[in-house]
Design a protein around this motif. Structure first.
Motif, PDB file in Angstrom:
ATOM      1  N   LEU A  13       9.625  -3.999  -2.064  1.00 20.76           N
ATOM      2  CA  LEU A  13       8.612  -3.556  -1.111  1.00 20.76           C
ATOM      3  C   LEU A  13       7.555  -2.705  -1.803  1.00 20.76           C
ATOM      4  O   LEU A  13       6.354  -2.921  -1.631  1.00 20.76           O
ATOM      5  CB  LEU A  13       9.266  -2.775   0.029  1.00 20.76           C
ATOM      6  N   LYS A  14       7.998  -1.748  -2.612  1.00 22.71           N
ATOM      7  CA  LYS A  14       7.057  -0.885  -3.335  1.00 22.71           C
ATOM      8  C   LYS A  14       6.165  -1.708  -4.260  1.00 22.71           C
ATOM      9  O   LYS A  14       4.946  -1.521  -4.308  1.00 22.71           O
ATOM     10  CB  LYS A  14       7.821   0.168  -4.126  1.00 22.71           C
ATOM     11  N   GLN A  15       6.768  -2.656  -4.978  1.00 18.91           N
ATOM     12  CA  GLN A  15       6.028  -3.495  -5.909  1.00 18.91           C
ATOM     13  C   GLN A  15       4.959  -4.316  -5.177  1.00 18.91           C
ATOM     14  O   GLN A  15       3.803  -4.379  -5.615  1.00 18.91           O
ATOM     15  CB  GLN A  15       7.016  -4.412  -6.626  1.00 18.91           C
ATOM     16  N   VAL A  16       5.316  -4.927  -4.062  1.00 17.99           N
ATOM     17  CA  VAL A  16       4.367  -5.743  -3.292  1.00 17.99           C
ATOM     18  C   VAL A  16       3.240  -4.881  -2.732  1.00 17.99           C
ATOM     19  O   VAL A  16       2.063  -5.256  -2.803  1.00 17.99           O
ATOM     20  CB  VAL A  16       5.096  -6.496  -2.155  1.00 17.99           C
ATOM     21  N   MET A  17       3.582  -3.717  -2.198  1.00 12.80           N
ATOM     22  CA  MET A  17       2.560  -2.837  -1.633  1.00 12.80           C
ATOM     23  C   MET A  17       1.574  -2.404  -2.716  1.00 12.80           C
ATOM     24  O   MET A  17       0.367  -2.453  -2.516  1.00 12.80           O
ATOM     25  CB  MET A  17       3.205  -1.619  -0.979  1.00 12.80           C
ATOM     26  N   GLU A  18       2.070  -1.991  -3.869  1.00 12.80           N
ATOM     27  CA  GLU A  18       1.200  -1.519  -4.945  1.00 12.80           C
ATOM     28  C   GLU A  18       0.351  -2.649  -5.522  1.00 12.80           C
ATOM     29  O   GLU A  18      -0.818  -2.444  -5.841  1.00 12.80           O
ATOM     30  CB  GLU A  18       2.033  -0.837  -6.029  1.00 12.80           C
ATOM     31  N   MET A  24       2.114   3.749  -1.353  1.00 13.01           N
ATOM     32  CA  MET A  24       2.620   4.667  -0.332  1.00 13.01           C
ATOM     33  C   MET A  24       3.279   5.862  -1.015  1.00 13.01           C
ATOM     34  O   MET A  24       3.847   5.737  -2.095  1.00 13.01           O
ATOM     35  CB  MET A  24       3.670   3.970   0.544  1.00 13.01           C
ATOM     36  N   ALA A  25       3.202   7.012  -0.365  1.00 16.62           N
ATOM     37  CA  ALA A  25       3.869   8.209  -0.883  1.00 16.62           C
ATOM     38  C   ALA A  25       5.347   8.221  -0.501  1.00 16.62           C
ATOM     39  O   ALA A  25       6.195   8.662  -1.259  1.00 16.62           O
ATOM     40  CB  ALA A  25       3.184   9.463  -0.347  1.00 16.62           C
ATOM     41  N   TYR A  26       5.659   7.722   0.698  1.00 27.02           N
ATOM     42  CA  TYR A  26       7.036   7.675   1.196  1.00 27.02           C
ATOM     43  C   TYR A  26       7.292   6.329   1.851  1.00 27.02           C
ATOM     44  O   TYR A  26       6.374   5.706   2.393  1.00 27.02           O
ATOM     45  CB  TYR A  26       7.286   8.765   2.243  1.00 27.02           C
ATOM     46  N   TYR A  27       8.536   5.901   1.823  1.00 24.79           N
ATOM     47  CA  TYR A  27       8.958   4.688   2.513  1.00 24.79           C
ATOM     48  C   TYR A  27      10.058   5.075   3.499  1.00 24.79           C
ATOM     49  O   TYR A  27      10.907   5.909   3.208  1.00 24.79           O
ATOM     50  CB  TYR A  27       9.479   3.649   1.520  1.00 24.79           C
ATOM     51  N   ASP A  28      10.022   4.457   4.659  1.00 23.28           N
ATOM     52  CA  ASP A  28      11.029   4.690   5.692  1.00 23.28           C
ATOM     53  C   ASP A  28      11.483   3.324   6.176  1.00 23.28           C
ATOM     54  O   ASP A  28      10.775   2.655   6.921  1.00 23.28           O
ATOM     55  CB  ASP A  28      10.439   5.508   6.837  1.00 23.28           C
ATOM     56  N   VAL A  29      12.645   2.894   5.715  1.00 22.83           N
ATOM     57  CA  VAL A  29      13.145   1.560   6.022  1.00 22.83           C
ATOM     58  C   VAL A  29      14.331   1.687   6.971  1.00 22.83           C
ATOM     59  O   VAL A  29      15.254   2.455   6.725  1.00 22.83           O
ATOM     60  CB  VAL A  29      13.580   0.831   4.728  1.00 22.83           C
ATOM     61  N   ALA A  50      17.690   4.342   6.112  1.00 21.61           N
ATOM     62  CA  ALA A  50      17.495   4.862   4.769  1.00 21.61           C
ATOM     63  C   ALA A  50      16.803   6.214   4.743  1.00 21.61           C
ATOM     64  O   ALA A  50      16.796   6.863   3.727  1.00 21.61           O
ATOM     65  CB  ALA A  50      16.666   3.872   3.956  1.00 21.61           C
ATOM     66  N   ALA A  51      16.234   6.622   5.851  1.00 28.73           N
ATOM     67  CA  ALA A  51      15.476   7.868   5.950  1.00 28.73           C
ATOM     68  C   ALA A  51      14.227   7.793   5.080  1.00 28.73           C
ATOM     69  O   ALA A  51      13.878   6.751   4.559  1.00 28.73           O
ATOM     70  CB  ALA A  51      16.322   9.078   5.613  1.00 28.73           C
ATOM     71  N   TYR A  52      13.523   8.911   4.958  1.00 23.69           N
ATOM     72  CA  TYR A  52      12.323   8.934   4.136  1.00 23.69           C
ATOM     73  C   TYR A  52      12.709   8.981   2.671  1.00 23.69           C
ATOM     74  O   TYR A  52      13.508   9.808   2.259  1.00 23.69           O
ATOM     75  CB  TYR A  52      11.461  10.153   4.480  1.00 23.69           C
ATOM     76  N   ILE A  53      12.125   8.083   1.900  1.00 25.34           N
ATOM     77  CA  ILE A  53      12.414   8.020   0.475  1.00 25.34           C
ATOM     78  C   ILE A  53      11.088   8.168  -0.265  1.00 25.34           C
ATOM     79  O   ILE A  53      10.196   7.340  -0.111  1.00 25.34           O
ATOM     80  CB  ILE A  53      13.095   6.698   0.106  1.00 25.34           C
ATOM     81  N   PRO A  54      10.943   9.219  -1.075  1.00 24.59           N
ATOM     82  CA  PRO A  54       9.709   9.383  -1.840  1.00 24.59           C
ATOM     83  C   PRO A  54       9.500   8.205  -2.785  1.00 24.59           C
ATOM     84  O   PRO A  54      10.451   7.712  -3.408  1.00 24.59           O
ATOM     85  CB  PRO A  54       9.935  10.672  -2.628  1.00 24.59           C
ATOM     86  N   ALA A  55       8.267   7.735  -2.870  1.00 21.08           N
ATOM     87  CA  ALA A  55       7.953   6.579  -3.722  1.00 21.08           C
ATOM     88  C   ALA A  55       8.365   6.804  -5.163  1.00 21.08           C
ATOM     89  O   ALA A  55       8.825   5.877  -5.828  1.00 21.08           O
ATOM     90  CB  ALA A  55       6.469   6.262  -3.626  1.00 21.08           C
ATOM     91  N   GLU A  56       8.220   8.043  -5.661  1.00 19.28           N
ATOM     92  CA  GLU A  56       8.570   8.285  -7.063  1.00 19.28           C
ATOM     93  C   GLU A  56      10.068   8.146  -7.336  1.00 19.28           C
ATOM     94  O   GLU A  56      10.472   8.034  -8.486  1.00 19.28           O
ATOM     95  CB  GLU A  56       8.054   9.649  -7.536  1.00 19.28           C
ATOM     96  N   GLU A  57      10.896   8.134  -6.294  1.00 23.20           N
ATOM     97  CA  GLU A  57      12.333   7.938  -6.484  1.00 23.20           C
ATOM     98  C   GLU A  57      12.725   6.467  -6.499  1.00 23.20           C
ATOM     99  O   GLU A  57      13.871   6.139  -6.777  1.00 23.20           O
ATOM    100  CB  GLU A  57      13.109   8.641  -5.357  1.00 23.20           C
TER     101      GLU A  57
END
Length: 59
Positions: A13-18, A24-29, A50-57
């Motif tokens: 998801l992060k890869q496709v968005m970027e 995104m700064a945070y993801y909430d899945v 999954a709660a809020y997950i910072p993108a850098e993690e």
């Protein structure tokens, strides 16, 4: 709770968005099972979140 499959989903998801210029700064899945409930209340009781997950993690 971090599942290996969830890690894969978050990474993809992060890869496709970027790649599409939407970082995104945070993801909430929220994961919802396909079966096992008949009402909205039963569905909410079965959610794996999954709660809020910072993108850098996310690798």
């Amino acid at each position: 709770m971090k599942l290996p499959e969830l890690e894969t989903v978050l990474h993809t998801l992060k890869q496709v968005m970027e790649q599409n210029g939407l970082p995104m700064a945070y993801y909430d899945v929220t994961l919802v099972p396909e079966t096992g409930y008949e009402t909205r209340e039963e569905m909410i009781a079965l959610l794996a979140h999954a709660a809020y997950i910072p993108a850098e993690e996310i690798p």
